[in-house]
Design a protein around this motif. Structure first.
Motif, PDB file in Angstrom:
ATOM      1  N   ALA A  98       0.759  -1.230  -0.021  1.00 40.89           N
ATOM      2  CA  ALA A  98       0.232   0.188   0.107  1.00 40.89           C
ATOM      3  C   ALA A  98       0.908   1.564  -0.064  1.00 40.89           C
ATOM      4  CB  ALA A  98      -1.046  -0.271   1.036  1.00 40.89           C
ATOM      5  N   VAL A 133       1.803   2.477  -3.524  1.00 39.10           N
ATOM      6  CA  VAL A 133       0.060   3.644  -4.123  1.00 39.10           C
ATOM      7  C   VAL A 133       0.105   4.587  -3.905  1.00 39.10           C
ATOM      8  CG1 VAL A 133      -2.042   2.691  -5.004  1.00 39.10           C
ATOM      9  CG2 VAL A 133      -0.704   0.697  -4.590  1.00 39.10           C
ATOM     10  N   SER A 134      -0.290   5.698  -4.382  1.00 33.56           N
ATOM     11  CA  SER A 134      -0.489   6.812  -4.105  1.00 33.56           C
ATOM     12  C   SER A 134      -1.910   7.205  -5.177  1.00 33.56           C
ATOM     13  CB  SER A 134       0.500   7.687  -4.643  1.00 33.56           C
ATOM     14  OG  SER A 134      -0.142   9.363  -4.564  1.00 33.56           O
ATOM     15  N   ARG A 152      -1.620  10.710  -2.461  1.00 29.54           N
ATOM     16  CA  ARG A 152      -2.752  10.763  -0.898  1.00 29.54           C
ATOM     17  C   ARG A 152      -2.114   8.924  -1.205  1.00 29.54           C
ATOM     18  NH1 ARG A 152      -3.324  15.204  -0.558  1.00 29.54           N
ATOM     19  NH2 ARG A 152      -5.071  16.252   0.628  1.00 29.54           N
ATOM     20  N   SER A 153      -1.193   9.021   0.047  1.00 30.20           N
ATOM     21  CA  SER A 153      -1.292   6.859   0.196  1.00 30.20           C
ATOM     22  C   SER A 153      -1.091   7.013   1.738  1.00 30.20           C
ATOM     23  CB  SER A 153       0.927   7.063  -0.037  1.00 30.20           C
ATOM     24  OG  SER A 153       1.156   7.793   0.158  1.00 30.20           O
TER      25      SER A 153
END
Length: 526
Positions: A18, A21-22, A26-27
């Motif tokens: 996770a 991933v953006s 936002r991540s």
């Protein structure tokens, strides 16, 4: 149960990935994805229960025989009247609460939730009827792939509608929420008074001499994507160091820098100007200065105890200082005092001055703002780079709105994964039919286009219905919040595009299995 175990395994793997991933800048960190135990338990119980309930409901009109599955009755034409009851009931629950926002009354949370749910569920019951009516009116015109897709949808439109119903509901809900947030954004957004068209970044070094400030401005100006960088220093002088109410503000910089503070008639190095105009209450106040006045400039009151070895400097305002009407600087402040070019400014001020560099970034250069910040850090690591914006939105409001957008995107991705599984299952069930068509000479490209049309037509109708319901629900929510109804077309286009993109990706991913199912061995049977 096996599905739950496999899903848990997928979750544990996805959680570790996770952080890479953006979405919408936002991540999250992997350890942030820590679900509540009671929610996980509820899912573990609800998913098998829902699967059993749906299966029993679907098998009511089917009889199982040793030679195959036979439907007990011909499909009846779908009725519209009862399908309209759900969205109308939802509007009926929401309508009495219109105008209660902004202290106009109290909201019943259960009534709001019930009305929204009924409106969104109404999409799932309206879509099968709409799809049946549309495909039923499509004739035999068009290419072979189009005719195959239309005939398939005419026979099993309900299955196609169920597949895209989830995407339609998610898109409608996201559009409504984004409309609501766009309508109420004005209450959480304020005008900063800053002018990013004149300066994108204001760099404020912590300490430094005049030469170091000029070096900082020159280094930033040479960086990629920077249109200009001008340095400005500000200090105070006083005719009487014992009286703070007589302090005069002095602003020192090149003609380009001084032009950011006033409308100069003409300027060259050695000029001085006295600012005129009404002072800004939010700006540092200072006493008026007249040409010929003697001021003590620097650490006039000894607050720094001579830490830098500098003493107050006696300096006289040039007699030829001309008046110049003040203008708001890029930060939005209307300054007072005296403007001085370097040749006319007092010397040896030490650190008793406030320095800043106005930087204008070329908007055509990608990541120009980041390049400016990087250049500032390399030249002066302790400097503060402040981004100038015309408006400022509440951080909490912006986070909630971004979180909703990210959440809606993730929901659509999950629905797309479910849609892909259902699509592959349908193709597997039609393996014999596909192989037979290929054996009779049907082109593989024709069958591939047929699958594309079978997905595109329900998706198009579903998104059209989702936009209609989403806009209606968004308008109702905005009226409930007592804000002016306006459509946020950017959000509508974004959510519709994401929904269409998910459908397109699902179709493309189903093409390789489709080509394998068209092989002659698909005709084998026992």
């Amino acid at each position: 149960v096996i599905g739950l175990l496999v899903g848990t395994g997928f979750f544990l793997v996805a959680r570790q990935l996770a952080g890479a991933v953006s979405i919408s800048q936002r991540s999250v960190f992997p350890h942030d994805l820590n679900p509540e135990f009671w929610l996980a338990s509820l899912i573990a119980l609800a998913v098998p229960a829902a699967a059993v309930a749906v299966t029993l409901l679907a098998l009511r009109g089917v009889v199982i025989e040793p030679l195959g599955v036979v439907r007990t009755a011909t499909p009846r034409r779908r009725r519209i009247w009862w399908r309209l009851l759900l969205p109308l009931a939802g509007l009926g629950l929401l309508a009495p609460m219109m105008g209660r926002g902004n202290e106009g009354g109290q909201f019943n949370q259960w009534q709001v939730s019930g009305g929204v749910v009924l409106l969104l569920v109404g999409i799932t019951v309206l879509l099968p009827w709409l799809l049946e009516r549309v495909v039923g009116r499509l004739g035999g015109s068009g290419g072979v792939s189009w005719q195959l897709a239309v005939r398939r949808l005419q026979l099993t439109s309900g299955t196609a509608a169920r597949l895209v119903g989830g995407i339609a509901v998610a898109v409608a809900g996201a559009i409504a929420l984004q409309m609501l947030f766009a309508g109420t954004e004005g209450e959480y957004t304020k005008d900063t008074g800053q002018d990013p068209a004149r300066a994108t970044v204001s760099i404020m070094p912590r300490h430094g001499t005049d030469a170091k400030l000029d070096e900082l401005a020159a280094t930033v100006a040479r960086s990629k994507g920077i249109t200009k960088a001008v340095a400005l220093r500000s200090t105070t002088g006083s005719p009487d160091p014992d009286r703070a109410d007589q302090d005069v503000n002095l602003h020192i910089g090149s003609c380009a820098a001084l032009a950011e503070l006033a409308r100069l008639p003409s300027c060259e190095d050695g000029d001085a100007f006295v600012l005129t105009g009404a002072p800004d209450p939010s700006a540092p106040q200072g006493a008026p200065a007249a040409p010929g006045t003697t001021l003590y400039v620097g650490d006039a009151r000894g607050t720094e105890a001579g830490a830098d070895g500098s003493a107050p400097v006696a300096w006289t305002v040039p007699a030829d200082a001309r008046p110049a009407p003040a203008r708001k600087d890029p930060i939005g402040l209307l300054r007072t005092g005296v403007l001085l070019t370097p040749a006319a400014a007092p010397k040896s001020l030490g650190t008793h001055q406030f320095a800043q560099v106005y930087v204008l970034v070329d908007p055509a250069v990608p990541d120009g703002l980041e390049l400016a910040r990087n250049a500032s850090f390399k030249a002066e690591p302790l400097a503060t780079a402040m981004t100038l914006t015309q408006t400022q939105t509440s951080a909490r409001f912006g986070s909630i709105r971004t979180g909703l957008f990210v959440g809606a995107t993730l929901v659509l991705v999950l629905i797309g994964a479910s849609l892909l599984v259902s699509q592959l299952e349908q193709l597997r069930e039609r393996k014999k039919l596909l192989s037979s068509l290929v054996a009779f000479g049907t082109k593989r490209s024709t069958l591939s286009l047929s699958v594309l049309w079978q997905t595109a037509l329900p998706i198009g109708l579903g998104l059209a219905l989702a936009n209609t319901v989403g806009l209606a629900l968004g308008a109702v929510l905005m009226r409930m919040s007592n804000v002016r109804v306006r459509v946020d077309w950017a959000s509508v286009a974004a959510m519709t595009g994401i929904g269409a993109g998910v459908a397109l990706v699902v179709t493309l991913l189903s093409l390789p299995p489709l080509l394998r199912l068209m092989r002659p061995d698909g005709l084998r049977t026992e």
